[in-house]
Structures are given as C-alpha cells and as structure tokens.
Design a protein around this motif. Sequence first.
Motif, PDB file in Angstrom:
ATOM      1  N   ALA A   1       0.093  -6.229   2.180  1.00  0.00           N
ATOM      2  CA  ALA A   1      -0.705  -5.008   2.061  1.00  0.00           C
ATOM      3  C   ALA A   1      -1.970  -5.055   2.922  1.00  0.00           C
ATOM      4  O   ALA A   1      -3.078  -4.996   2.397  1.00  0.00           O
TER       5      ALA A   1
ATOM      6  N   PRO B   1      -6.860  -2.540  -2.443  1.00  0.00           N
ATOM      7  CA  PRO B   1      -7.649  -3.749  -2.150  1.00  0.00           C
ATOM      8  C   PRO B   1      -8.325  -4.326  -3.401  1.00  0.00           C
ATOM      9  O   PRO B   1      -8.555  -5.522  -3.479  1.00  0.00           O
TER      10      PRO B   1
ATOM     11  N   SER C   1     -12.591  -4.361  -0.235  1.00  0.00           N
ATOM     12  CA  SER C   1     -12.134  -4.641   1.135  1.00  0.00           C
ATOM     13  C   SER C   1     -13.126  -5.564   1.835  1.00  0.00           C
ATOM     14  O   SER C   1     -14.281  -5.708   1.412  1.00  0.00           O
ATOM     15  N   THR C   2     -12.664  -6.162   2.923  1.00  0.00           N
ATOM     16  CA  THR C   2     -13.542  -7.034   3.715  1.00  0.00           C
ATOM     17  C   THR C   2     -14.697  -6.206   4.287  1.00  0.00           C
ATOM     18  O   THR C   2     -15.823  -6.685   4.397  1.00  0.00           O
TER      19      THR C   2
ATOM     20  N   LYS D   1       0.850  -1.193   0.000  1.00  0.00           N
ATOM     21  CA  LYS D   1       0.000   0.000   0.000  1.00  0.00           C
ATOM     22  C   LYS D   1       0.888   1.246   0.000  1.00  0.00           C
ATOM     23  O   LYS D   1       2.014   1.215   0.512  1.00  0.00           O
TER      24      LYS D   1
ATOM     25  N   ARG E   1     -10.986 -15.286  -0.880  1.00  0.00           N
ATOM     26  CA  ARG E   1      -9.649 -14.978  -1.422  1.00  0.00           C
ATOM     27  C   ARG E   1      -8.792 -16.227  -1.507  1.00  0.00           C
ATOM     28  O   ARG E   1      -7.959 -16.349  -2.401  1.00  0.00           O
TER      29      ARG E   1
HETATM   30  N1  GLU Z   1      -7.790  -5.829   5.792  1.00  0.00           N
HETATM   31  C1  GLU Z   1      -8.881  -5.415   4.982  1.00  0.00           C
HETATM   32  C2  GLU Z   1      -8.950  -6.257   3.743  1.00  0.00           C
HETATM   33  O1  GLU Z   1      -8.100  -7.068   3.523  1.00  0.00           O
HETATM   34  C3  GLU Z   1      -8.768  -3.924   4.761  1.00  0.00           C
HETATM   35  C4  GLU Z   1      -8.577  -3.429   3.416  1.00  0.00           C
HETATM   36  C5  GLU Z   1      -7.240  -2.857   3.136  1.00  0.00           C
HETATM   37  O2  GLU Z   1      -6.315  -3.604   2.860  1.00  0.00           O
HETATM   38  O3  GLU Z   1      -7.109  -1.660   3.140  1.00  0.00           O
HETATM   39  O4  GLU Z   1      -9.861  -6.148   2.987  1.00  0.00           O
END
Ligand code: GLU
Length: 264
Positions: free
Chosen positions: A109, A92, A159-160, A49, A117
């Motif tokens: 990230a 994401p 995102s989750t 990120k 996933r």
């Molecule tokens: N940990 C969450 C996901 O994997 C947050 C999203 C992100 O990575 O910013 O969807």
Amino acid sequence: MKDKFWIIIISIVLVLVYAIDYKLDKANSKSEDTIKTIKNRGYIIVGVKTDTRPFGYLENGKNVGFDIDIAKYIAKDILHDSNKVKFVQVTPSNRLYLLNVEKVDLVIATMTITPERRNIIAFSKPYFVAGQAVLVPSGSSVKSLGDLDNKNVGVLYGSTAEKNIRIILPSVNVLGYKTYHDAYRALKAGKIAAITSDDTILRSYAMTDSSVKLLPKRYTKELYAIGLRKNEESKTLLKIVNINITNMVHDGTLTQLKRKWKLN
Ligand code: GLU
C-alpha cells in the motif's frame, strides 16, 4: 505449628512448579507459520489502498493498480492462482495495526520503509521509489514548501509527509485527512493551500484535473516495500516475498507494470 509451616512450604513449591510448567508450555507452543495458514485458507489477505491511483483504487467495485498486480503475482507463486487474493482496504494510519492484529497477511500500500515503522513491522526489499512533493491549485503563487509558511497544508494521517513537513517547515498549519479523496476535496474547496505526499500519488490528480498542479521539487526519497509481521511465523513468508520481488525485477514484470500504470 510445624504442620502449618510445611503446608505453606508445599503450597509455595506447588505454585512455583505450576508457574514454571505453564511458562515452558507457552514457550513450546509455537503458532502456525503464516505461509501454512495462507495455504490452508486457500487465499492470501492483502491490505491495499482503495483511493490511491495508480497503486491501489477501485474500478467498477474491483481492486486495481500497481500494488494490486504485485499482490496477484505473489498469490500466483504461493497458491498457483493470481486470483487467490482477498483485498482489505487500509489507510496510512491503520495499516500497521491491521497487520499486527492479523487482519491481513501482507500490506502492499504505497508504504515507505522508515526506521520507526521497522520497530513495529518487517519490510521486504523495496520495489518502488517515490519522492515527497506538493500539489497546489493551478492559479496558486506557491512555488515550493517555503511559500506555505503559516498556511494550511493537507497531509494523510500517519504518512511520512505528515512527519516530514513538521520537521521541514514547523510554521505550517498541518491538517490531517484519512483518505486522499478527503484531502483533495479540501484543496478544491480552498480549505487548504496545498497537499503534500508522494509525487506518484499526487501526479494522478494533476494528470486528470487541470485546476491543480504538481510542483517540481522533491523533498525525500520514499522507498516502497511490502509490510509483514515482525515475528518468527512470518519469516518464511518474508523470504518468499523477497524472492518474488527479485523475480519481478529479473523477469521484467516490474518494468512492465511501471509502463502499464504509467509510472515511468
Ligand atoms: N509513502 C508514504 C508513506 O508511506 C505515503 C503515504 C501513503 O501511503 O499514502 O507514508
């Protein structure tokens, strides 16, 4: 007539033999092991990120953060030099794709392990635990997700939290953003009543800007792990990555990094 019959039969047999031979050839031609590709290349390519403090962001044009330090630790083990990493920005919504089209070797990230996933990529052991939270303007009367009924709520595409909020509170009007910067700008401009995502990511906004606050409730457990391709060629790399995570636990690196990035 008889000649014609035999010509047709021989042609069919030749086509079949060619097809079987081609199939066998393809099955035998294994692609290069990912770890070998990395070593020949001389550096590892990691998707990270660039907008997610304190995990992966830019400082004077350089990639920094908790996930960046993990990538460097792995590079030190594989290539004996923590600087032998090329960072590629991921979001994401594109990180699984960039991994599977081989634009990156690994994704580090803030990525949560999910069953969906897992169908598309492989995950390492988890290296961090976060939880879904809600960020609102400081003056907001919103106390929990329940108060956001029929309101606009910002999420990161893919995102989750995007998936979870649709299940937890279907009456919410979900607005998707590509980056945290975009979602934050929308919150500040009053276009959305809240952002929902991981507590550890949203907390960095609340820590530096008193006009926003993080609500206390957590709605999920987000186990962060490193993403790899789900193929035979990446199996050795997966083993190495998992050994590195175990080592980071045992040699104190993970605790040290949590302290360094104020994640305790
Ligand atoms: N940990 C969450 C996901 O994997 C947050 C999203 C992100 O990575 O910013 O969807």
